[in-house]
Write an enzyme that holds these catalytic residues in place. Structure first.
Site, PDB file in Angstrom:
ATOM      1  N   GLY A 176       0.774  -1.293  -0.177  1.00 10.31           N
ATOM      2  CA  GLY A 176      -0.030   0.066   0.042  1.00 10.31           C
ATOM      3  C   GLY A 176       0.862   1.149  -0.106  1.00 10.31           C
ATOM      4  N   GLN A 216       2.938   9.843   0.845  1.00 13.60           N
ATOM      5  CA  GLN A 216       4.444   9.240   0.999  1.00 13.60           C
ATOM      6  C   GLN A 216       5.397   9.561  -0.240  1.00 13.60           C
ATOM      7  OE1 GLN A 216       2.355   5.354   2.148  1.00 13.60           O
ATOM      8  NE2 GLN A 216       4.387   5.331   3.205  1.00 13.60           N
ATOM      9  N   HIS A 232      -2.616   7.783   6.745  1.00 14.77           N
ATOM     10  CA  HIS A 232      -1.249   8.661   6.221  1.00 14.77           C
ATOM     11  C   HIS A 232      -1.849   9.952   5.851  1.00 14.77           C
ATOM     12  CE1 HIS A 232       2.415   6.282   6.306  1.00 14.77           C
ATOM     13  NE2 HIS A 232       1.826   5.032   5.676  1.00 14.77           N
ATOM     14  N   CYS A 269       5.950  -0.236   7.370  1.00 14.87           N
ATOM     15  CA  CYS A 269       5.541   0.910   6.388  1.00 14.87           C
ATOM     16  C   CYS A 269       6.691   1.355   5.386  1.00 14.87           C
ATOM     17  CB  CYS A 269       5.164   2.054   7.283  1.00 14.87           C
ATOM     18  SG  CYS A 269       4.733   3.627   6.489  1.00 14.87           S
ATOM     19  N   LEU A 270       6.499   1.732   4.308  1.00 12.47           N
ATOM     20  CA  LEU A 270       7.544   2.043   3.435  1.00 12.47           C
ATOM     21  C   LEU A 270       8.261   3.406   3.837  1.00 12.47           C
ATOM     22  CD1 LEU A 270       5.946   1.108   0.080  1.00 12.47           C
ATOM     23  CD2 LEU A 270       7.693  -0.111   1.386  1.00 12.47           C
ATOM     24  N   HIS A 284      -4.488   1.935   7.788  1.00 17.65           N
ATOM     25  CA  HIS A 284      -3.110   2.234   7.917  1.00 17.65           C
ATOM     26  C   HIS A 284      -2.917   3.406   6.737  1.00 17.65           C
ATOM     27  CE1 HIS A 284       1.445   1.366   7.961  1.00 17.65           C
ATOM     28  NE2 HIS A 284       1.316   2.024   6.732  1.00 17.65           N
ATOM     29  N   GLU A 285      -3.347   2.823   5.518  1.00 22.12           N
ATOM     30  CA  GLU A 285      -3.082   4.070   4.347  1.00 22.12           C
ATOM     31  C   GLU A 285      -3.908   5.367   4.854  1.00 22.12           C
ATOM     32  OE1 GLU A 285      -0.297   3.797   2.475  1.00 22.12           O
ATOM     33  OE2 GLU A 285      -0.112   1.721   3.212  1.00 22.12           O
TER      34      GLU A 285
END
Length: 167
Positions: free
Chosen positions: A46, A51, A139, A93-94, A135-136
């Site tokens: 995701g 991000q 952000h 997480c990226l 989660h996304e």
């Protein structure tokens, strides 16, 4: 399509609240295509536009496999309902590379969003899909998964990322 740089903590852009998208057009679809390519390259499941430094309410996701890709696109997503029961899940997480920890989130949610074509969709999510979309969506509000952890764990995560970046 292009691979974009993924911002990592403690970049202050990650704490910005993303703005709603006016309409789904070719420019936005090009952004979503870039996001998907960036996410696959990372690799991840995701990615929110913030991000990659774009403060728009856009998410891409793929919970499929490398052999069976299932790309999903979420524009202006909102949660209409969330279950009272929660699901603990070890998240990563990226934007926080090499750090994982358990977060409790509602196990089921009902979503509304615009898809890649700009059509409004309502659907239910559970399991990994529910965890990932929440989660996304965090952000989009400037919230990272480590913000759900204790202050000590948050500080350890940021310290670890800084150390990895310096190496």
């Amino acid at each position: 399509m292009a691979i974009r740089e993924i911002l990592v903590v403690p970049n202050p852009v990650l704490k910005q609240v993303s703005q709603p998208v006016e309409r789904v057009d070719d420019e936005l679809r090009a952004l979503m295509d870039d996001m998907l390519e960036t996410m696959y390259d990372a690799p991840g499941i995701g990615l929110a536009a913030i991000q990659i430094g774009v403060p728009k309410r856009v998410i891409v996701m793929d919970l499929g496999t490398a052999e069976d890709r299932q790309p999903r696109y979420f524009v202006n997503p909102e949660i209409l309902w969330a279950s009272d029961d929660t699901l603990p899940y070890e998240e990563g997480c990226l934007s926080i590379p090499e750090y994982f920890d358990e977060v409790d989130r509602p196990s089921r949610v009902k979503l509304r969003y615009l898809n890649y074509q700009g059509e409004q969709v309502e659907e239910d999510a559970d399991g990994l899909f529910a965890v990932c979309i929440q989660h996304e969506m965090d952000h989009l509000e400037g919230v990272l998964f480590i913000d759900h952890l204790s202050r000590l764990k948050r500080e350890q995560a940021v310290k670890k990322v800084k150390k990895l970046r310096a190496a």
